[in-house]
Design a protein around this motif. Sequence first.
Motif, PDB file in Angstrom:
ATOM      1  N   GLU A   9       0.825  -1.201   0.000  1.00  0.00           N
ATOM      2  CA  GLU A   9       0.000   0.000   0.000  1.00  0.00           C
ATOM      3  C   GLU A   9       0.859   1.251   0.000  1.00  0.00           C
ATOM      4  OE1 GLU A   9      -2.530  -0.340   3.397  1.00  0.00           O
ATOM      5  OE2 GLU A   9      -3.741  -1.926   2.479  1.00  0.00           O
ATOM      6  N   ASN A  10       0.254   2.320  -0.485  1.00  0.00           N
ATOM      7  CA  ASN A  10       0.868   3.640  -0.451  1.00  0.00           C
ATOM      8  C   ASN A  10      -0.278   4.644  -0.454  1.00  0.00           C
ATOM      9  OD1 ASN A  10       2.334   5.965  -0.656  1.00  0.00           O
ATOM     10  ND2 ASN A  10       3.202   5.514  -2.663  1.00  0.00           N
ATOM     11  N   GLY A  11      -0.706   5.050   0.721  1.00  0.00           N
ATOM     12  CA  GLY A  11      -1.846   5.967   0.796  1.00  0.00           C
ATOM     13  C   GLY A  11      -3.109   5.292   0.324  1.00  0.00           C
ATOM     14  N   GLN A  12      -3.710   5.822  -0.729  1.00  0.00           N
ATOM     15  CA  GLN A  12      -4.963   5.279  -1.249  1.00  0.00           C
ATOM     16  C   GLN A  12      -4.763   4.135  -2.234  1.00  0.00           C
ATOM     17  OE1 GLN A  12      -7.053   8.663  -2.838  1.00  0.00           O
ATOM     18  NE2 GLN A  12      -7.888   9.203  -0.839  1.00  0.00           N
ATOM     19  N   VAL A  13      -3.526   3.877  -2.625  1.00  0.00           N
ATOM     20  CA  VAL A  13      -3.238   2.822  -3.593  1.00  0.00           C
ATOM     21  C   VAL A  13      -2.892   1.534  -2.857  1.00  0.00           C
ATOM     22  CG1 VAL A  13      -1.727   2.104  -5.479  1.00  0.00           C
ATOM     23  CG2 VAL A  13      -2.400   4.500  -5.269  1.00  0.00           C
ATOM     24  N   SER A  14      -3.545   0.447  -3.251  1.00  0.00           N
ATOM     25  CA  SER A  14      -3.269  -0.865  -2.678  1.00  0.00           C
ATOM     26  C   SER A  14      -3.138  -1.867  -3.819  1.00  0.00           C
ATOM     27  CB  SER A  14      -4.407  -1.282  -1.741  1.00  0.00           C
ATOM     28  OG  SER A  14      -4.188  -2.571  -1.240  1.00  0.00           O
ATOM     29  N   LEU A  15      -2.142  -2.736  -3.726  1.00  0.00           N
ATOM     30  CA  LEU A  15      -1.915  -3.748  -4.756  1.00  0.00           C
ATOM     31  C   LEU A  15      -1.660  -5.078  -4.085  1.00  0.00           C
ATOM     32  CD1 LEU A  15      -1.249  -4.624  -7.730  1.00  0.00           C
ATOM     33  CD2 LEU A  15       1.123  -4.119  -7.154  1.00  0.00           C
ATOM     34  N   THR A  16      -2.464  -6.084  -4.437  1.00  0.00           N
ATOM     35  CA  THR A  16      -2.225  -7.444  -3.984  1.00  0.00           C
ATOM     36  C   THR A  16      -1.682  -8.226  -5.167  1.00  0.00           C
ATOM     37  OG1 THR A  16      -3.998  -7.330  -2.350  1.00  0.00           O
ATOM     38  CG2 THR A  16      -3.253  -9.529  -3.004  1.00  0.00           C
ATOM     39  N   VAL A  17      -0.574  -8.882  -4.971  1.00  0.00           N
ATOM     40  CA  VAL A  17       0.072  -9.669  -6.025  1.00  0.00           C
ATOM     41  C   VAL A  17      -0.627 -11.032  -6.046  1.00  0.00           C
ATOM     42  CG1 VAL A  17       2.262 -10.453  -6.967  1.00  0.00           C
ATOM     43  CG2 VAL A  17       2.202  -8.418  -5.508  1.00  0.00           C
ATOM     44  N   GLU A  18      -1.768 -11.058  -6.719  1.00  0.00           N
ATOM     45  CA  GLU A  18      -2.645 -12.221  -6.751  1.00  0.00           C
ATOM     46  C   GLU A  18      -2.030 -13.367  -7.550  1.00  0.00           C
ATOM     47  OE1 GLU A  18      -5.524 -12.628  -5.256  1.00  0.00           O
ATOM     48  OE2 GLU A  18      -6.063 -10.587  -4.665  1.00  0.00           O
TER      49      GLU A  18
ATOM     50  N   VAL B 111       7.086   4.896 -12.289  1.00  0.00           N
ATOM     51  CA  VAL B 111       7.059   3.752 -11.381  1.00  0.00           C
ATOM     52  C   VAL B 111       6.448   4.155 -10.040  1.00  0.00           C
ATOM     53  CG1 VAL B 111       8.501   2.096 -10.127  1.00  0.00           C
ATOM     54  CG2 VAL B 111       9.064   2.689 -12.497  1.00  0.00           C
ATOM     55  N   LEU B 112       5.540   3.324  -9.535  1.00  0.00           N
ATOM     56  CA  LEU B 112       4.936   3.547  -8.223  1.00  0.00           C
ATOM     57  C   LEU B 112       5.747   2.833  -7.145  1.00  0.00           C
ATOM     58  CD1 LEU B 112       1.141   2.939  -8.932  1.00  0.00           C
ATOM     59  CD2 LEU B 112       2.305   5.133  -8.679  1.00  0.00           C
ATOM     60  N   GLU B 113       5.968   3.517  -6.045  1.00  0.00           N
ATOM     61  CA  GLU B 113       6.601   2.923  -4.863  1.00  0.00           C
ATOM     62  C   GLU B 113       5.479   2.525  -3.926  1.00  0.00           C
ATOM     63  OE1 GLU B 113       9.915   2.479  -4.428  1.00  0.00           O
ATOM     64  OE2 GLU B 113      10.470   3.497  -6.279  1.00  0.00           O
ATOM     65  N   LEU B 114       5.409   1.261  -3.579  1.00  0.00           N
ATOM     66  CA  LEU B 114       4.321   0.751  -2.747  1.00  0.00           C
ATOM     67  C   LEU B 114       4.873  -0.029  -1.562  1.00  0.00           C
ATOM     68  CD1 LEU B 114       2.011  -0.598  -5.569  1.00  0.00           C
ATOM     69  CD2 LEU B 114       1.619   1.442  -4.206  1.00  0.00           C
ATOM     70  N   ASP B 115       5.002   0.614  -0.421  1.00  0.00           N
ATOM     71  CA  ASP B 115       5.291  -0.082   0.829  1.00  0.00           C
ATOM     72  C   ASP B 115       6.378  -1.150   0.702  1.00  0.00           C
ATOM     73  OD1 ASP B 115       4.930  -0.654   3.549  1.00  0.00           O
ATOM     74  OD2 ASP B 115       3.369  -2.135   3.138  1.00  0.00           O
ATOM     75  N   GLY B 116       7.503  -0.787   0.110  1.00  0.00           N
ATOM     76  CA  GLY B 116       8.615  -1.720   0.041  1.00  0.00           C
ATOM     77  C   GLY B 116       8.787  -2.448  -1.276  1.00  0.00           C
ATOM     78  N   THR B 117       7.919  -2.206  -2.241  1.00  0.00           N
ATOM     79  CA  THR B 117       8.129  -2.792  -3.563  1.00  0.00           C
ATOM     80  C   THR B 117       7.793  -1.746  -4.619  1.00  0.00           C
ATOM     81  OG1 THR B 117       7.888  -4.816  -4.862  1.00  0.00           O
ATOM     82  CG2 THR B 117       5.854  -3.818  -4.023  1.00  0.00           C
ATOM     83  N   ARG B 118       7.885  -2.135  -5.867  1.00  0.00           N
ATOM     84  CA  ARG B 118       7.629  -1.214  -6.971  1.00  0.00           C
ATOM     85  C   ARG B 118       6.647  -1.838  -7.947  1.00  0.00           C
ATOM     86  NH1 ARG B 118      12.830   0.826  -9.482  1.00  0.00           N
ATOM     87  NH2 ARG B 118      11.840   2.851  -9.364  1.00  0.00           N
TER      88      ARG B 118
END
Length: 96
Positions: free
Chosen positions: A27-36, A82-89
């Motif tokens: 996550e990064n603020g309002q952006v959330s990504l699950t690596v499904e 590139v988006l930075e998301l809580d420890g990954t990209r």
Amino acid sequence: MLLTERETDEGLLVSVCDPDILGETFENGQVSLTVEADFYDGERVDEERVVSALARASVANIVGTRAVALAVEHGFVDEATVLELDGTRHAQLVRL
């Protein structure tokens, strides 16, 4: 890296991820990504195969520090997008 290639009506859809983040959520603020796993779990391949798939892709979703770095290094993705998301990209590629 894990690679999946899917033919769609719009062209080749490629998903690439670092294997150690499969199933994780970032996550990064309002952006959330699950690596499904349904989307990203694919064949374990080397960098050369990833580069070949990205070169043919109409659309690509790339997640993971290593996977995104490879896409940037080979000019498929601009570092500025590139988006930075809580420890990954995360990056996306769309060819029109």
